[in-house]
Write a protein that holds these residues in place. Structure first.
Motif, PDB file in Angstrom:
ATOM      1  N   LYS A 325      72.861  46.411  31.522  1.00 22.38           N
ATOM      2  CA  LYS A 325      73.861  46.567  30.470  1.00 22.38           C
ATOM      3  C   LYS A 325      73.305  46.127  29.128  1.00 22.38           C
ATOM      4  N   VAL A 326      73.994  46.557  28.070  1.00 19.46           N
ATOM      5  CA  VAL A 326      73.673  46.114  26.720  1.00 19.46           C
ATOM      6  C   VAL A 326      74.196  44.686  26.548  1.00 19.46           C
ATOM      7  N   PRO A 327      73.420  43.777  25.942  1.00 15.16           N
ATOM      8  CA  PRO A 327      73.882  42.392  25.783  1.00 15.16           C
ATOM      9  C   PRO A 327      75.202  42.311  25.019  1.00 15.16           C
ATOM     10  N   GLY A 328      76.030  41.339  25.413  1.00 16.14           N
ATOM     11  CA  GLY A 328      77.307  41.133  24.744  1.00 16.14           C
ATOM     12  C   GLY A 328      77.720  39.681  24.829  1.00 16.14           C
ATOM     13  N   ILE A 329      78.635  39.282  23.951  1.00 16.25           N
ATOM     14  CA  ILE A 329      79.210  37.938  23.998  1.00 16.25           C
ATOM     15  C   ILE A 329      80.459  38.006  24.863  1.00 16.25           C
ATOM     16  N   PHE A 330      80.504  37.180  25.905  1.00 20.70           N
ATOM     17  CA  PHE A 330      81.582  37.210  26.894  1.00 20.70           C
ATOM     18  C   PHE A 330      82.298  35.868  26.934  1.00 20.70           C
ATOM     19  N   LYS A 331      83.560  35.922  27.328  1.00 20.75           N
ATOM     20  CA  LYS A 331      84.298  34.704  27.655  1.00 20.75           C
ATOM     21  C   LYS A 331      84.172  34.502  29.161  1.00 20.75           C
ATOM     22  N   ILE A 332      83.671  33.336  29.553  1.00 19.26           N
ATOM     23  CA  ILE A 332      83.438  33.013  30.961  1.00 19.26           C
ATOM     24  C   ILE A 332      84.450  31.959  31.404  1.00 19.26           C
ATOM     25  N   LYS A 333      85.084  32.219  32.538  1.00 19.24           N
ATOM     26  CA  LYS A 333      86.022  31.248  33.090  1.00 19.24           C
ATOM     27  C   LYS A 333      85.330  30.396  34.154  1.00 19.24           C
ATOM     28  N   GLU A 334      85.982  29.329  34.569  1.00 18.39           N
ATOM     29  CA  GLU A 334      85.374  28.383  35.508  1.00 18.39           C
ATOM     30  C   GLU A 334      85.074  29.035  36.846  1.00 18.39           C
ATOM     31  N   ASN A 335      85.839  30.059  37.219  1.00 21.16           N
ATOM     32  CA  ASN A 335      85.578  30.749  38.486  1.00 21.16           C
ATOM     33  C   ASN A 335      84.495  31.820  38.363  1.00 21.16           C
ATOM     34  N   GLY A 336      83.869  31.916  37.186  1.00 20.81           N
ATOM     35  CA  GLY A 336      82.782  32.867  36.987  1.00 20.81           C
ATOM     36  C   GLY A 336      83.206  34.216  36.453  1.00 20.81           C
ATOM     37  N   GLU A 337      84.519  34.490  36.357  1.00 20.98           N
ATOM     38  CA  GLU A 337      84.980  35.762  35.803  1.00 20.98           C
ATOM     39  C   GLU A 337      84.596  35.861  34.327  1.00 20.98           C
ATOM     40  N   SER A 338      84.286  37.077  33.896  1.00 25.45           N
ATOM     41  CA  SER A 338      83.858  37.257  32.511  1.00 25.45           C
ATOM     42  C   SER A 338      84.653  38.372  31.850  1.00 25.45           C
ATOM     43  N   GLU A 339      84.842  38.233  30.542  1.00 27.57           N
ATOM     44  CA  GLU A 339      85.578  39.215  29.745  1.00 27.57           C
ATOM     45  C   GLU A 339      84.799  39.467  28.456  1.00 27.57           C
ATOM     46  N   LEU A 340      84.509  40.734  28.189  1.00 30.44           N
ATOM     47  CA  LEU A 340      83.746  41.078  26.994  1.00 30.44           C
ATOM     48  C   LEU A 340      84.538  40.760  25.737  1.00 30.44           C
ATOM     49  N   VAL A 341      83.863  40.106  24.767  1.00 28.69           N
ATOM     50  CA  VAL A 341      84.473  39.822  23.466  1.00 28.69           C
ATOM     51  C   VAL A 341      83.915  40.766  22.407  1.00 28.69           C
ATOM     52  N   VAL A 342      82.586  40.829  22.270  1.00 28.65           N
ATOM     53  CA  VAL A 342      81.957  41.695  21.274  1.00 28.65           C
ATOM     54  C   VAL A 342      80.486  41.860  21.642  1.00 28.65           C
ATOM     55  N   ARG A 343      79.922  43.006  21.276  1.00 26.87           N
ATOM     56  CA  ARG A 343      78.481  43.222  21.459  1.00 26.87           C
ATOM     57  C   ARG A 343      77.822  43.144  20.076  1.00 26.87           C
ATOM     58  N   PRO A 344      76.949  42.175  19.858  1.00 27.66           N
ATOM     59  CA  PRO A 344      76.360  42.012  18.518  1.00 27.66           C
ATOM     60  C   PRO A 344      75.447  43.162  18.097  1.00 27.66           C
ATOM     61  N   GLY A 345      74.740  43.777  19.032  1.00 25.51           N
ATOM     62  CA  GLY A 345      73.844  44.877  18.677  1.00 25.51           C
ATOM     63  C   GLY A 345      72.484  44.400  18.213  1.00 25.51           C
ATOM     64  N   LEU A 346      71.858  45.194  17.370  1.00 28.64           N
ATOM     65  CA  LEU A 346      70.481  44.943  16.964  1.00 28.64           C
ATOM     66  C   LEU A 346      70.356  43.648  16.171  1.00 28.64           C
ATOM     67  N   ALA A 347      69.368  42.831  16.526  1.00 28.41           N
ATOM     68  CA  ALA A 347      69.131  41.565  15.826  1.00 28.41           C
ATOM     69  C   ALA A 347      67.684  41.166  16.037  1.00 28.41           C
ATOM     70  N   PHE A 348      67.156  40.388  15.103  1.00 25.86           N
ATOM     71  CA  PHE A 348      65.795  39.868  15.254  1.00 25.86           C
ATOM     72  C   PHE A 348      65.784  38.588  16.084  1.00 25.86           C
ATOM     73  N   ASP A 349      66.949  37.988  16.270  1.00 25.03           N
ATOM     74  CA  ASP A 349      67.106  36.812  17.120  1.00 25.03           C
ATOM     75  C   ASP A 349      68.476  36.937  17.755  1.00 25.03           C
ATOM     76  N   ASP A 350      68.583  36.772  19.082  1.00 27.84           N
ATOM     77  CA  ASP A 350      69.856  37.028  19.758  1.00 27.84           C
ATOM     78  C   ASP A 350      70.859  35.880  19.675  1.00 27.84           C
ATOM     79  N   TYR A 351      70.536  34.867  18.892  1.00 34.81           N
ATOM     80  CA  TYR A 351      71.403  33.692  18.753  1.00 34.81           C
ATOM     81  C   TYR A 351      72.724  34.035  18.076  1.00 34.81           C
ATOM     82  N   PHE A 352      73.804  33.366  18.512  1.00 26.78           N
ATOM     83  CA  PHE A 352      75.083  33.401  17.801  1.00 26.78           C
ATOM     84  C   PHE A 352      75.675  31.998  17.798  1.00 26.78           C
ATOM     85  N   SER A 353      76.605  31.743  16.882  1.00 27.02           N
ATOM     86  CA  SER A 353      77.304  30.456  16.879  1.00 27.02           C
ATOM     87  C   SER A 353      78.808  30.708  16.875  1.00 27.02           C
ATOM     88  N   TYR A 354      79.550  29.670  17.199  1.00 25.92           N
ATOM     89  CA  TYR A 354      81.006  29.802  17.363  1.00 25.92           C
ATOM     90  C   TYR A 354      81.689  28.537  16.868  1.00 25.92           C
TER      91      TYR A 354
END
Length: 931
Positions: A325-354
């Protein structure tokens, strides 16, 4: 049964590796420092960096060559200061090196050394390798084929792991750091050891679509270091000398290892693993390691979970990057379930902050024409509204962090002059509010707001490459160090109340540490068996979630927050992370500060610069060409011969392209012998012809977000004379050839065969402007869509071609005919095609170090085509269906090579031979000459 020595008719997905030919604007003025060892070429204003490079490589050349050899050849090194990529390379064809001068944001991957110094040490080792590998049979290939002939011979003889491993050894031997002293450099091999995975040598060499496999850098370092420690520092010089001389024609490096150690390369690899795996397992089995439980579930697909942030009650935000899959920022729950929030797309560094419901990152942008000119913008996503907006204009931003109230952003800013700063930006207007002073020009890494104390916490790197954690005042930019300077890499800080948590490589792996701001007490937070990166603290601070590297990628673990008081300066690494190569020690403090004369370097210096003879195999054409290219990569020259197997014709040509202005400008001439075609009466006619042309093309890059987009426009004006029987009048013709190619391709995962959404459009219009009349229009459109499952792809095709009815002249034919049919006679033709691509298996198996099978995939197709022949008003239909089986392999553990077989069932008889079935073997030989 036929052999098709050409690539598949389907276009592969466009990659983001921009064409670097003519990549710098003409406004960039170039200078040089020219010595007997090296010519350093750099943009005006970069003379300090140019001097440092020249002085460093001259010192290396004079004093540290015992382990590679004493052959000598001057090299050109070009310093590129417009790009945001951190890289460098050495190539043959022509012999040169390029340094990309922007330092890497993360210190865990490549280290924290002064980036110019690290590039000088690492890349000049590649220069010395290429100098000294021109021996024996490799020298013969160099004489016969030029520099690319030598490259082919030496790359076959010496595996890629040695080239890079030996260079990493030199980083480590000649500096106080280098990747050989970075714990994170070994995370991949250590993860395999801790999960008791011992991959075969061929799998380690060739990689996998389904399993994580460390790349050739750590493999090469471990192999090179193991050889040096057991057999001496000069061991590899003797082994590679045997190899490039081809003493032992087949597998020459393995043959030399067997002769000198009693072990072939496979046995040598397993002996190396046995030794190092013992170190890693013993370290991980210590009784006092930090207990933790997994948060993310085990997965069959390799998946990385990185940059974790607390986002609610037992919920976390994380970058999720899976092979399918294409990388994306997900919300992860304690049981391991994940929900897509946003896909950042092209970047020179894959880092994000929140922070407080807002995600921010630096997204890549590219100058439409100048491919060396990389830029970025800062984007913010609001998780409550689901809206994403671009905050800033184009700049050179890294590692942004947003304040809790969402009003300000702090980001690292880099200039082409290699000046670094922290910039405060208004998050609403995108306007800079303040640039914090940085008199020492330290390089900042991953700054974090500490609003309560009106400051920023950031890792800093000084000009020597030492790192520290620092507090930077938002008021006046003053700096207070939280840790002492050291060559240990420091990662992303996380602030919780009065405590700063951060990852660092003080011991055998990267672990989490903490410092209390009020009293500067230092603590160890985790003590794990493999490297840990950034952590997220629970609201109460009593537990934390961190990302740790495993054999299936970075995964999330949860542990109780336990602070063990330590003095980080007293923590030590095991002996295997403190290599003593006795190669010369840290030379960086001994590099002379000689002032060297700086002169102008003209862009058109040595414009032809012929360097290699290269064969080509693009059925039905086979040829050989003498290639030339100037050092700044703004001119390209080829003189060659091509034989067309379909016609039995020969072409002698010369071509020259200049890419230093906005359009590429091209000029060339051809002389074709024994061409043939059909006249209006369908009689075969033979002739020779001479052609001269001049033209232009404009390559444009509009990539951003999730899409790689390119547009190329071009036109050539041609003068052609045909040497033909006198009964055919007007043998001279002039014509314009106009082309347009547009591609729009969504990013794809490693396992995806094609992009899940994209378009490819090609249009070409040829028309005479004088002499004989001739005309041809060609159109092609491909549409990419997702298939039923994740790695399946649908590709729909439409193509149309029309030519004039006079048949005075035939232009080149690029039409994609219905599969299985011979080329029909027509004045107009169209084709519709449907393809369904899907993977069948991932064998990860090979034999005899010759051929390794990574993936087997298939395509089911249907083609429908109709042609019209206006001369007799006839129509013909060509429809076929069938399947294609492809094998994605690597030859000799080095060259990617895909080949296949096609079975076509012809629903309409082929009018040429009445065939109903056709078997074609698709063998794209030219792939072997494209790397």
């Amino acid at each position: 049964m036929r052999f098709i020595l050409a690539t598949s008719l389907l276009l592969t997905s466009v990659t983001l590796s921009a064409q670097q030919f003519g990549g710098n604007p003409p406004s960039l003025k170039w200078q040089q420092i020219n010595t007997d060892t090296v010519r350093v070429i750099f943009p005006k204003g970069m003379s300090l960096q140019g001097e440092r490079v020249a002085n460093t490589v001259q010192l290396i050349n004079r004093t540290t060559r015992s382990s590679i050899g004493n052959l000598q050849k001057k090299v050109d090194i070009v310093l590129q200061n417009q790009t945001m990529m951190s890289n460098g390379y050495v190539q043959l064809g022509p012999f040169r090196s390029e340094f990309y001068l922007t330092p890497p944001p993360s210190s865990f991957d490549l280290g924290s050394l002064n980036w110019v110094d690290q590039l000088s040490v690492h890349e000049y080792r590649h220069v010395l390798q290429n100098m000294n590998f021109r021996q024996g049979l490799s020298r013969v290939f160099s004489i016969l084929g030029g520099q690319l002939g030598q490259a082919a011979a030496t790359n076959i003889a010496v595996p890629d792991w040695f080239w890079e491993g030996d260079a990493v050894v030199m980083e480590t031997a000649l500096s106080p750091q280098g990747r050989g002293r970075l714990p994170g450099f070994f995370d991949g091999f250590r993860a395999l050891a801790l999960s008791n995975r011992k991959y075969a040598y061929m799998k380690i060499r060739n990689g996998s679509y389904v399993d994580f496999v460390p790349n050739h850098y750590p493999l090469g370092y471990l192999m090179a270091t193991y050889g040096r420690s057991h057999y001496g520092n000069d061991f590899w010089k003797d082994v590679t000398t045997d190899a490039v001389r081809y003493r032992g024609l087949f597998y020459p490096l393995s043959h030399s290892l067997k002769k000198r150690t009693g072990k072939n390369v496979t046995a040598f690899y397993h002996s190396m693993l046995e030794e190092y795996q013992a170190y890693w397992k013993n370290y991980a089995s210590r009784p006092d390691t930090t207990p933790a439980v997994p948060v993310t579930p085990a997965s069959r697909t390799v998946t990385d979970y990185k940059y974790v942030y607390a986002a609610g009650n037992n919920e976390w935000l994380v970058l999720k990057d899976a092979y399918n899959k294409v990388p994306g920022i997900f919300k992860i729950k304690e049981n391991g379930e994940s929900e897509l929030v946003v896909r950042p797309g092209l970047a020179f560094d894959d880092y994000f902050s929140y922070s407080n419901g807002r995600i921010t990152w630096a997204a890549a942008r590219f100058h439409p024409r100048w491919s060396w000119k990389d830029l970025s913008v800062i984007r913010v996503h609001d998780i409550h509204t689901g809206q994403t907006r671009t905050v800033t204009g184009w700049g050179k931003f890294f590692s942004p962090d947003i304040s809790p109230d969402g009003r300000q952003i702090v980001a690292v800013v880099v200039t082409p002059a290699m000046e670094y700063s922290l910039q405060l930006i208004n998050a609403e207007t995108g306007k800079p509010e303040k640039q914090l002073p940085n008199p020492e020009n330290w390089y900042y890494t991953y700054p974090k707001f500490d609003i309560a104390r009106n400051q920023v916490i950031s890792g800093v790197r000084n000009h020597r490459g030492e790192m520290a954690l620092a507090q930077i005042s938002l008021q006046d930019g003053s700096v207070a160090l939280l840790t002492n300077w050291s060559y240990k890499a420091i990662g992303i800080p996380t602030l919780k109340g009065d405590t700063v948590f951060f990852a660092a490589g003080y011991k055998d792996v990267n672990d989490l540490y903490a410092i209390t701001l009020r009293d500067r007490q230092q603590y160890e937070v985790t003590d794990r068996g493999n490297s840990v990166s950034q952590a997220a603290l629970s609201p109460a601070g009593d537990s934390l979630v961190f990302s740790e590297f495993t054999d299936r990628g970075y995964h999330l673990y949860k542990a109780a927050t336990r602070l063990k008081k330590v003095n980080v300066d007293q923590l030590t690494q095991s002996k295997w992370l403190q290599p003593a190569f006795a190669e010369g020690g840290n030379i960086l403090d001994r590099v002379p500060a000689d002032s060297l004369p700086v002169k102008k370097y003209a862009q058109l210096t040595r414009p032809f610069n012929f360097h290699s003879w290269v064969p080509s195999f693009n059925d039905p054409e086979y040829g050989i060409a003498l290639l030339g290219e100037n050092i700044l990569n703004t001119t390209s020259t080829s003189i060659g011969y091509t034989y067309n197997n379909n016609e039995g014709s020969s072409d002698i040509y010369g071509r020259f392209t200049f890419g230093g202005w906005f359009p590429y400008l091209s000029i060339g001439a051809d002389y074709n012998i024994n061409r043939y075609g059909f006249d209006q009466n369908r009689n075969k006619v033979y002739w020779n012809e001479a052609t001269g042309y001049i033209g232009f093309s404009i390559p444009l890059n509009f990539s951003s977000g999730l899409y790689s987009r390119s547009l190329s426009l071009g036109s050539n004006f041609n003068l052609r004379h045909r040497y033909l029987s006198s009964k055919y009048a007007d043998n001279d013709l002039q014509f314009l050839s106009n082309t347009l190619i547009f591609s729009n391709q969504r990013l794809k995962g490693l396992q995806n065969i094609y992009t899940h959404f994209g378009q490819y459009l090609a249009a070409q219009y040829n028309r005479t402007t004088g002499g004989l009349f001739a005309e041809q229009l060609y159109l092609r459109f491909d549409q990419y869509l997702p298939g039923i499952w994740q790695n399946h792809s649908i590709v729909l095709q439409a193509a149309y071609q029309q030519r004039d009815k006079s048949f005075y002249y035939s232009f080149s034919d690029n039409f994609v005919y219905a599969r299985g049919y011979n080329k029909p006679l027509y004045t107009s033709i169209y084709k519709l095609g449907a393809n369904y691509h899907f993977p069948i298996a991932y064998p990860d198996w090979g034999f005899a170090q010759i051929l390794y099978f990574k993936r087997i995939r298939a395509n089911v197709f249907y083609d429908y085509s109709q042609s019209t022949y206006a001369i007799n008003h006839s129509r013909a239909r060509y429809s076929s269906t069938g399947g294609e089986l492809y094998f994605d392999t690597r030859i000799g553990n080095a060259l990617p090579f895909s080949f296949g077989v096609r079975v076509s069932h012809l629903l309409d008889n082929d009018p040429v031979d009445n065939a109903k079935q056709r078997v074609d073997f698709i063998v794209p030989i030219q792939q072997l000459f494209n790397y």
